[in-house]
Design a protein around this motif. Structure first.
Motif, PDB file in Angstrom:
ATOM      1  N   GLY A  68       2.467  -7.635 -17.435  1.00 58.36           N
ATOM      2  CA  GLY A  68       1.622  -8.799 -17.701  1.00 58.36           C
ATOM      3  C   GLY A  68       0.160  -8.478 -17.498  1.00 58.36           C
ATOM      4  O   GLY A  68      -0.202  -7.494 -16.848  1.00 58.36           O
ATOM      5  N   PRO A  69      -0.704  -9.335 -18.018  1.00 62.62           N
ATOM      6  CA  PRO A  69      -2.144  -9.065 -17.937  1.00 62.62           C
ATOM      7  C   PRO A  69      -2.694  -9.206 -16.513  1.00 62.62           C
ATOM      8  O   PRO A  69      -3.647  -8.555 -16.140  1.00 62.62           O
ATOM      9  CB  PRO A  69      -2.755 -10.111 -18.865  1.00 62.62           C
ATOM     10  N   ILE A  70      -2.117 -10.103 -15.729  1.00 65.61           N
ATOM     11  CA  ILE A  70      -2.578 -10.301 -14.355  1.00 65.61           C
ATOM     12  C   ILE A  70      -1.576  -9.609 -13.438  1.00 65.61           C
ATOM     13  O   ILE A  70      -0.385  -9.919 -13.456  1.00 65.61           O
ATOM     14  CB  ILE A  70      -2.690 -11.795 -14.011  1.00 65.61           C
ATOM     15  N   LEU A  71      -2.100  -8.662 -12.626  1.00 62.18           N
ATOM     16  CA  LEU A  71      -1.199  -7.822 -11.845  1.00 62.18           C
ATOM     17  C   LEU A  71      -1.550  -7.918 -10.375  1.00 62.18           C
ATOM     18  O   LEU A  71      -2.718  -7.837  -9.998  1.00 62.18           O
ATOM     19  CB  LEU A  71      -1.314  -6.359 -12.310  1.00 62.18           C
ATOM     20  N   GLU A  72      -0.533  -8.116  -9.549  1.00 61.87           N
ATOM     21  CA  GLU A  72      -0.695  -8.111  -8.100  1.00 61.87           C
ATOM     22  C   GLU A  72       0.219  -7.035  -7.526  1.00 61.87           C
ATOM     23  O   GLU A  72       1.394  -6.996  -7.846  1.00 61.87           O
ATOM     24  CB  GLU A  72      -0.322  -9.479  -7.506  1.00 61.87           C
ATOM     25  N   LEU A  73      -0.365  -6.207  -6.670  1.00 59.94           N
ATOM     26  CA  LEU A  73       0.422  -5.158  -5.994  1.00 59.94           C
ATOM     27  C   LEU A  73       0.826  -5.697  -4.637  1.00 59.94           C
ATOM     28  O   LEU A  73      -0.011  -5.923  -3.762  1.00 59.94           O
ATOM     29  CB  LEU A  73      -0.392  -3.870  -5.845  1.00 59.94           C
ATOM     30  N   GLN A  74       2.123  -5.910  -4.449  1.00 60.82           N
ATOM     31  CA  GLN A  74       2.640  -6.474  -3.210  1.00 60.82           C
ATOM     32  C   GLN A  74       2.925  -5.356  -2.199  1.00 60.82           C
ATOM     33  O   GLN A  74       3.621  -4.387  -2.513  1.00 60.82           O
ATOM     34  CB  GLN A  74       3.939  -7.257  -3.497  1.00 60.82           C
ATOM     35  N   ASN A  75       2.368  -5.491  -0.990  1.00 59.89           N
ATOM     36  CA  ASN A  75       2.682  -4.541   0.070  1.00 59.89           C
ATOM     37  C   ASN A  75       4.159  -4.614   0.438  1.00 59.89           C
ATOM     38  O   ASN A  75       4.683  -5.713   0.652  1.00 59.89           O
ATOM     39  CB  ASN A  75       1.845  -4.813   1.315  1.00 59.89           C
ATOM     40  N   SER A  76       4.814  -3.453   0.503  1.00 57.41           N
ATOM     41  CA  SER A  76       6.227  -3.393   0.872  1.00 57.41           C
ATOM     42  C   SER A  76       6.313  -3.092   2.371  1.00 57.41           C
ATOM     43  O   SER A  76       6.412  -1.932   2.786  1.00 57.41           O
ATOM     44  CB  SER A  76       6.951  -2.316   0.050  1.00 57.41           C
ATOM     45  N   PHE A  77       6.244  -4.172   3.185  1.00 55.87           N
ATOM     46  CA  PHE A  77       6.238  -3.986   4.641  1.00 55.87           C
ATOM     47  C   PHE A  77       7.543  -3.376   5.141  1.00 55.87           C
ATOM     48  O   PHE A  77       7.549  -2.546   6.044  1.00 55.87           O
ATOM     49  CB  PHE A  77       5.973  -5.328   5.333  1.00 55.87           C
ATOM     50  N   HIS A  78       8.653  -3.793   4.542  1.00 56.75           N
ATOM     51  CA  HIS A  78       9.949  -3.279   4.984  1.00 56.75           C
ATOM     52  C   HIS A  78      10.057  -1.770   4.705  1.00 56.75           C
ATOM     53  O   HIS A  78      10.470  -0.989   5.571  1.00 56.75           O
ATOM     54  CB  HIS A  78      11.067  -4.043   4.273  1.00 56.75           C
ATOM     55  N   LEU A  79       9.649  -1.381   3.489  1.00 53.82           N
ATOM     56  CA  LEU A  79       9.689   0.032   3.144  1.00 53.82           C
ATOM     57  C   LEU A  79       8.725   0.829   4.015  1.00 53.82           C
ATOM     58  O   LEU A  79       9.030   1.948   4.432  1.00 53.82           O
ATOM     59  CB  LEU A  79       9.342   0.210   1.665  1.00 53.82           C
ATOM     60  N   CYS A  80       7.577   0.245   4.341  1.00 54.38           N
ATOM     61  CA  CYS A  80       6.592   0.916   5.201  1.00 54.38           C
ATOM     62  C   CYS A  80       7.179   1.161   6.588  1.00 54.38           C
ATOM     63  O   CYS A  80       6.994   2.223   7.172  1.00 54.38           O
ATOM     64  CB  CYS A  80       5.335   0.066   5.282  1.00 54.38           C
ATOM     65  N   SER A  81       7.926   0.196   7.117  1.00 54.77           N
ATOM     66  CA  SER A  81       8.554   0.353   8.432  1.00 54.77           C
ATOM     67  C   SER A  81       9.607   1.456   8.396  1.00 54.77           C
ATOM     68  O   SER A  81       9.738   2.254   9.336  1.00 54.77           O
ATOM     69  CB  SER A  81       9.188  -0.970   8.869  1.00 54.77           C
ATOM     70  N   ILE A  82      10.385   1.495   7.321  1.00 53.70           N
ATOM     71  CA  ILE A  82      11.410   2.538   7.203  1.00 53.70           C
ATOM     72  C   ILE A  82      10.761   3.921   7.176  1.00 53.70           C
ATOM     73  O   ILE A  82      11.225   4.867   7.828  1.00 53.70           O
ATOM     74  CB  ILE A  82      12.258   2.309   5.933  1.00 53.70           C
ATOM     75  N   VAL A  83       9.666   4.056   6.400  1.00 55.59           N
ATOM     76  CA  VAL A  83       8.966   5.344   6.306  1.00 55.59           C
ATOM     77  C   VAL A  83       8.440   5.771   7.673  1.00 55.59           C
ATOM     78  O   VAL A  83       8.590   6.920   8.087  1.00 55.59           O
ATOM     79  CB  VAL A  83       7.828   5.257   5.282  1.00 55.59           C
ATOM     80  N   GLU A  84       7.821   4.836   8.412  1.00 56.73           N
ATOM     81  CA  GLU A  84       7.271   5.163   9.733  1.00 56.73           C
ATOM     82  C   GLU A  84       8.376   5.582  10.699  1.00 56.73           C
ATOM     83  O   GLU A  84       8.225   6.548  11.462  1.00 56.73           O
ATOM     84  CB  GLU A  84       6.515   3.960  10.285  1.00 56.73           C
TER      85      GLU A  84
END
Length: 334
Positions: A68-84
């Motif tokens: 779509g023309p309007i784009l929002e990048l959503q932070n993936s907090f759950h994935l960030c926690s798994i990576v950490e």
């Protein structure tokens, strides 16, 4: 403990699951698109910026779904926690492997997160971090325990008695040997002057200045001896040069005298030979003249043979006989 094959496989699979499909590295600040795919924020921003410059619609680089023309990048907090959590666990595993390889010795008394050990207690047979070492040293009954540095290369076997297997806690001053408690109580060192390692250490520390002074004096004596030796060496070298020069001069003089004597002898020989050669030349000339004269006499005698007159033949023959023919036993040789 070291990882098993299954643990290595699981870790590798989890690394793949937690890797960005653009940079192929572990997620850094992961964000999710509406299609459900996740990327590093910086990676997906570069892709979307390139799509905008090409005037193409925004789309997922994996599934190509338009966003779509309007784009929002959503932070993936759950994935960030798994990576950490994964990175922290991986770091712990790497530290454990490093400890097993001998780079770090863990403290035996730390429970959850073992700290590096700074000392080994041979009596307790345990490694101690700085905190547990402080607690260990506060107990009066532990003050005589034998502590060694970590990583010095000392092994427990070096600190144990080969006969009894006990820790070498004492020092026999009579035989200057490390001994264990059984050697002290009932072994061959019974009746000897025995002290603990700490007492022996303190005594040696008291003796150390005297030993250092003695060695310093010995070093000074050796230095003086070396200087004297160097002086002797210089004198020998100087004397050797002087003697060498003198001998060379003497032999040069002898050579000069010999050469002069040789010239004189050769000159005398040449003079004598020249005199003899001159005498030979003189005699040779006289002999040649005598030969020519004899040839003439022979010719005269030949003519006398042809003389038909007896009177003239006898007369001329007698004349030649008296004048030209030498008497018997006359020798013309030298």
């Amino acid at each position: 403990m070291a990882k098993t094959k299954e643990e290595f496989g699981a870790s590798s699979s989890l690394d793949d699951e937690l890797s960005c499909s653009i940079c192929l590295s572990t997620y850094r600040n992961p964000v999710s698109l509406c299609c459900g795919h996740s990327f590093c924020r910086q990676c997906i921003q570069k892709v979307l910026s390139a799509q905008r410059q090409d005037k193409a619609p925004y789309s997922c680089p994996l599934c190509r779904v338009e966003l779509g023309p309007i784009l929002e990048l959503q932070n993936s907090f759950h994935l960030c926690s798994i990576v950490e959590a994964h990175l922290a666990n991986k770091e712990k595993q790497d530290d454990g492997i490093a400890m097993e390889k001998g780079k770090v010795v863990p403290c035996d008394f730390c429970l959850d997160d073992p700290k590096p050990a700074v000392k080994l207690c041979l009596i307790c047979d345990a490694s101690l971090c700085q905190a547990h070492l402080d607690k260990h040293n506060t107990k009066a009954s532990y003050r005589d325990h034998v502590l060694v540095e970590v990583g010095t290369g000392d092994s427990m076997e070096e600190w144990r008695c080969r006969e009894h297997g006990k820790v070498l806690e004492y020092f026999c001053q009579d035989e200057r040997l490390f001994i264990c408690v059984l050697c002290f109580m009932a072994g061959c060192h019974e009746g000897h002057k025995i002290v603990t390692l700490k007492v022996a250490h303190d005594m040696r520390m008291d003796d150390l200045p005297h030993a250092m002074d003695k060695l310093q004096r010995y070093k000074s004596d050796v230095s003086v001896a070396l200087e004297e030796l160097q002086q002797n060496k210089n004198q020998i070298e100087t004397s050797m040069k002087a003697v060498t020069s003198l001998v060379q001069s003497m032999f040069e003089a002898i050579k000069t005298q010999i050469n002069k004597k040789e010239e004189n002898i050769l000159s005398d020989i040449q003079s004598r030979d020249q005199s003899q050669l001159a005498e030979c030349a003189k005699l040779e000339k006289e002999m040649e003249e005598k030969r020519d004269e004899l040839v003439q006499h022979l010719q005269t005698l030949q003519k006398i043979r042809e003389q038909p007159n007896s009177f003239h033949l006898l007369k001329e023959f007698e004349l030649v006989l008296d004048r030209y023919i030498p008497p018997e036993n006359t020798c013309f040789l030298l």
